[in-house]
Design a protein around this motif. Structure first.
Motif, PDB file in Angstrom:
ATOM      1  N   ALA A   4     -27.849   1.066 -25.298  1.00 57.03           N
ATOM      2  CA  ALA A   4     -26.522   1.261 -25.890  1.00 57.03           C
ATOM      3  C   ALA A   4     -25.456   1.335 -24.810  1.00 57.03           C
ATOM      4  N   ASN A   5     -25.736   2.064 -23.709  1.00 56.39           N
ATOM      5  CA  ASN A   5     -24.774   2.159 -22.615  1.00 56.39           C
ATOM      6  C   ASN A   5     -24.540   0.802 -21.963  1.00 56.39           C
ATOM      7  N   LEU A   6     -25.599   0.031 -21.794  1.00 56.44           N
ATOM      8  CA  LEU A   6     -25.450  -1.285 -21.187  1.00 56.44           C
ATOM      9  C   LEU A   6     -24.642  -2.211 -22.090  1.00 56.44           C
ATOM     10  N   LEU A   7     -24.832  -2.085 -23.405  1.00 58.69           N
ATOM     11  CA  LEU A   7     -24.042  -2.883 -24.336  1.00 58.69           C
ATOM     12  C   LEU A   7     -22.562  -2.543 -24.226  1.00 58.69           C
ATOM     13  N   VAL A   8     -22.254  -1.259 -24.149  1.00 56.92           N
ATOM     14  CA  VAL A   8     -20.862  -0.828 -24.002  1.00 56.92           C
ATOM     15  C   VAL A   8     -20.273  -1.357 -22.693  1.00 56.92           C
ATOM     16  N   ASP A   9     -21.032  -1.232 -21.615  1.00 57.04           N
ATOM     17  CA  ASP A   9     -20.552  -1.717 -20.320  1.00 57.04           C
ATOM     18  C   ASP A   9     -20.329  -3.229 -20.339  1.00 57.04           C
ATOM     19  N   THR A  10     -21.214  -3.958 -20.993  1.00 58.40           N
ATOM     20  CA  THR A  10     -21.060  -5.408 -21.085  1.00 58.40           C
ATOM     21  C   THR A  10     -19.815  -5.769 -21.882  1.00 58.40           C
ATOM     22  N   ALA A  11     -19.594  -5.076 -22.991  1.00 58.68           N
ATOM     23  CA  ALA A  11     -18.405  -5.333 -23.799  1.00 58.68           C
ATOM     24  C   ALA A  11     -17.137  -5.062 -22.998  1.00 58.68           C
ATOM     25  N   ARG A  12     -17.116  -3.983 -22.258  1.00 52.00           N
ATOM     26  CA  ARG A  12     -15.940  -3.661 -21.438  1.00 52.00           C
ATOM     27  C   ARG A  12     -15.744  -4.672 -20.317  1.00 52.00           C
ATOM     28  N   GLY A  15     -14.256  -7.719 -21.816  1.00 51.32           N
ATOM     29  CA  GLY A  15     -12.845  -7.487 -22.069  1.00 51.32           C
ATOM     30  C   GLY A  15     -11.999  -7.609 -20.823  1.00 51.32           C
ATOM     31  N   PHE A  16     -12.547  -7.200 -19.686  1.00 49.29           N
ATOM     32  CA  PHE A  16     -11.807  -7.302 -18.435  1.00 49.29           C
ATOM     33  C   PHE A  16     -11.805  -8.716 -17.876  1.00 49.29           C
ATOM     34  N   LEU A  17     -12.937  -9.403 -17.986  1.00 53.99           N
ATOM     35  CA  LEU A  17     -13.109 -10.696 -17.322  1.00 53.99           C
ATOM     36  C   LEU A  17     -12.665 -11.893 -18.153  1.00 53.99           C
ATOM     37  N   SER A  18     -12.286 -11.674 -19.401  1.00 54.97           N
ATOM     38  CA  SER A  18     -11.980 -12.819 -20.260  1.00 54.97           C
ATOM     39  C   SER A  18     -10.936 -12.468 -21.302  1.00 54.97           C
ATOM     40  N   ARG A  19     -10.602 -13.480 -22.093  1.00 52.38           N
ATOM     41  CA  ARG A  19      -9.715 -13.299 -23.234  1.00 52.38           C
ATOM     42  C   ARG A  19     -10.484 -13.283 -24.545  1.00 52.38           C
ATOM     43  N   LEU A  20     -11.785 -13.209 -24.463  1.00 53.24           N
ATOM     44  CA  LEU A  20     -12.587 -13.148 -25.678  1.00 53.24           C
ATOM     45  C   LEU A  20     -12.325 -11.833 -26.407  1.00 53.24           C
ATOM     46  N   PRO A  21     -12.270 -11.860 -27.736  1.00 48.63           N
ATOM     47  CA  PRO A  21     -12.025 -10.616 -28.476  1.00 48.63           C
ATOM     48  C   PRO A  21     -13.213  -9.675 -28.394  1.00 48.63           C
ATOM     49  N   VAL A  22     -12.939  -8.413 -28.130  1.00 47.39           N
ATOM     50  CA  VAL A  22     -13.961  -7.381 -28.049  1.00 47.39           C
ATOM     51  C   VAL A  22     -13.575  -6.264 -29.017  1.00 47.39           C
ATOM     52  N   PRO A  23     -14.496  -5.821 -29.880  1.00 49.60           N
ATOM     53  CA  PRO A  23     -14.178  -4.763 -30.845  1.00 49.60           C
ATOM     54  C   PRO A  23     -13.614  -3.514 -30.165  1.00 49.60           C
ATOM     55  N   PHE A  27     -13.933   0.660 -26.634  1.00 44.72           N
ATOM     56  CA  PHE A  27     -12.962   1.231 -25.708  1.00 44.72           C
ATOM     57  C   PHE A  27     -12.502   2.620 -26.127  1.00 44.72           C
ATOM     58  N   ASP A  28     -13.158   3.213 -27.119  1.00 49.21           N
ATOM     59  CA  ASP A  28     -12.824   4.578 -27.535  1.00 49.21           C
ATOM     60  C   ASP A  28     -13.114   5.552 -26.394  1.00 49.21           C
ATOM     61  N   GLY A  29     -12.095   6.291 -25.992  1.00 48.00           N
ATOM     62  CA  GLY A  29     -12.251   7.255 -24.911  1.00 48.00           C
ATOM     63  C   GLY A  29     -12.418   6.646 -23.536  1.00 48.00           C
ATOM     64  N   TYR A  30     -12.129   5.367 -23.391  1.00 45.30           N
ATOM     65  CA  TYR A  30     -12.336   4.662 -22.120  1.00 45.30           C
ATOM     66  C   TYR A  30     -11.164   4.906 -21.185  1.00 45.30           C
ATOM     67  N   ASP A  31     -11.432   5.264 -19.937  1.00 45.84           N
ATOM     68  CA  ASP A  31     -10.373   5.556 -18.973  1.00 45.84           C
ATOM     69  C   ASP A  31      -9.968   4.346 -18.143  1.00 45.84           C
ATOM     70  N   ARG A  36     -18.824   1.865 -13.478  1.00 48.84           N
ATOM     71  CA  ARG A  36     -20.124   1.632 -14.106  1.00 48.84           C
ATOM     72  C   ARG A  36     -20.177   0.282 -14.798  1.00 48.84           C
ATOM     73  N   ALA A  37     -19.086  -0.115 -15.441  1.00 45.03           N
ATOM     74  CA  ALA A  37     -19.091  -1.368 -16.198  1.00 45.03           C
ATOM     75  C   ALA A  37     -19.298  -2.581 -15.294  1.00 45.03           C
ATOM     76  N   SER A  38     -19.001  -2.463 -13.999  1.00 40.77           N
ATOM     77  CA  SER A  38     -19.182  -3.594 -13.087  1.00 40.77           C
ATOM     78  C   SER A  38     -20.637  -4.028 -12.993  1.00 40.77           C
ATOM     79  N   ARG A  39     -21.560  -3.121 -13.306  1.00 39.80           N
ATOM     80  CA  ARG A  39     -22.975  -3.507 -13.264  1.00 39.80           C
ATOM     81  C   ARG A  39     -23.289  -4.602 -14.272  1.00 39.80           C
ATOM     82  N   ALA A  40     -22.467  -4.693 -15.329  1.00 37.15           N
ATOM     83  CA  ALA A  40     -22.691  -5.665 -16.390  1.00 37.15           C
ATOM     84  C   ALA A  40     -21.925  -6.964 -16.178  1.00 37.15           C
TER      85      ALA A  40
END
Length: 260
Positions: A4-12, A15-23, A27-31, A36-40
């Motif tokens: 689940a954490n890896l899925l969240v990191d991949t989604a984030r 979202g950073f690396l593209s213009r693809l829509p991400v639910p 990003f709830d509570g995301y600072d 950590r998300a760079s691992r994905a």
């Protein structure tokens, strides 16, 4: 680490690396940190490159010339990413090419206007990537070409993380600083996952020697550019991170074109 954490990191990361829509729920509570998300990033690279890869395979399967199919695929890739990495390459080329002075180079890299070095870098980047990808397509066919494009996308995103990790920030502000930097665990995970992806995709469709060649070329380009940036700027910026993606992608595609 959970799935689940890896899925969240991949989604984030997507979202950073593209213009693809991400639910929005990802990003709830995301600072905004990418520590950590760079691992994905390599996994996100697969997703970001998927539309271009599918188009590449489909156009080749329908008989389109490899060069034209490659141009279309890279055009789609640029649209998917919003030309994020190309922008970094052009800004880095302008700053590093126009002056030997560190502070002046950093100031030029912040200027949104493109100069002659940036324009030349973009022309060379698209020219080399298009011609190399076309050569790969002509040699290994539609599905294998799609697999190679996806693998290179993963490798080049891992290269960004490596460059970001090994160099200190060149500035005290800027996007790369605001987003945080990859920690050791994230950098290791991104590197290993990218290598596994390349081994599976390129190794299965083109061969293990080709997979090793692509990985070695991407690593060499990343290490060489990182060393150069350290000597010129003392550290990385968001632009040099983007430029790393482009240079490692060029190197990996050229290696595949040579070895297939």
């Amino acid at each position: 680490m959970t799935h689940a954490n890896l899925l969240v990191d991949t989604a984030r990361a997507v979202g950073f690396l593209s213009r693809l829509p991400v639910p929005a729920r990802f990003f709830d509570g995301y600072d905004g940190s990418l520590t950590r998300a760079s691992r994905a990033f390599p996994l996100a690279g697969l997703i970001v490159a998927a539309p271009a890869g599918v188009l590449l395979a489909a156009t080749l399967a329908f008989g389109l010339e490899p060069l034209v199919a490659s141009v279309l695929a890279l055009a789609v890739m640029g649209g998917t990413t919003g030309a994020l990495h190309e922008d970094g390459l052009s800004d880095a080329a302008d700053g590093l090419g126009a002056t030997r002075d560190r502070d002046r180079a950093l100031a030029i890299m912040r200027d949104s206007r493109i100069g002659s070095f940036g324009a030349a870098a973009l022309i060379l980047s698209y020219g080399l990537r298009t011609s190399a990808l076309a050569a790969v397509c002509a040699a290994i066919g539609p599905l294998a070409s799609m697999a190679a494009l996806l693998a290179v996308a993963a490798l080049s995103r891992a290269a960004m993380v490596w460059h970001w990790r090994v160099l200190p920030p060149a500035r005290t502000d800027g996007l790369a600083v605001a987003m945080g930097g990859p920690d050791g665990a994230s950098a290791l995970f991104s590197t290993v996952s990218a290598a596994i992806i390349a081994a599976l995709l390129i190794g299965s469709f083109a061969g293990p020697f080709q997979a090793l060649g692509a990985m070695a070329a991407a690593a060499a380009a990343t290490a060489g550019f990182s060393r150069y940036v350290r000597s010129r700027l003392g550290g990385q910026t968001g632009d040099t991170i983007g430029a790393t993606q482009q240079l490692s992608e060029i190197a990996a595609l050229l290696a595949l074109a040579l070895l297939t």
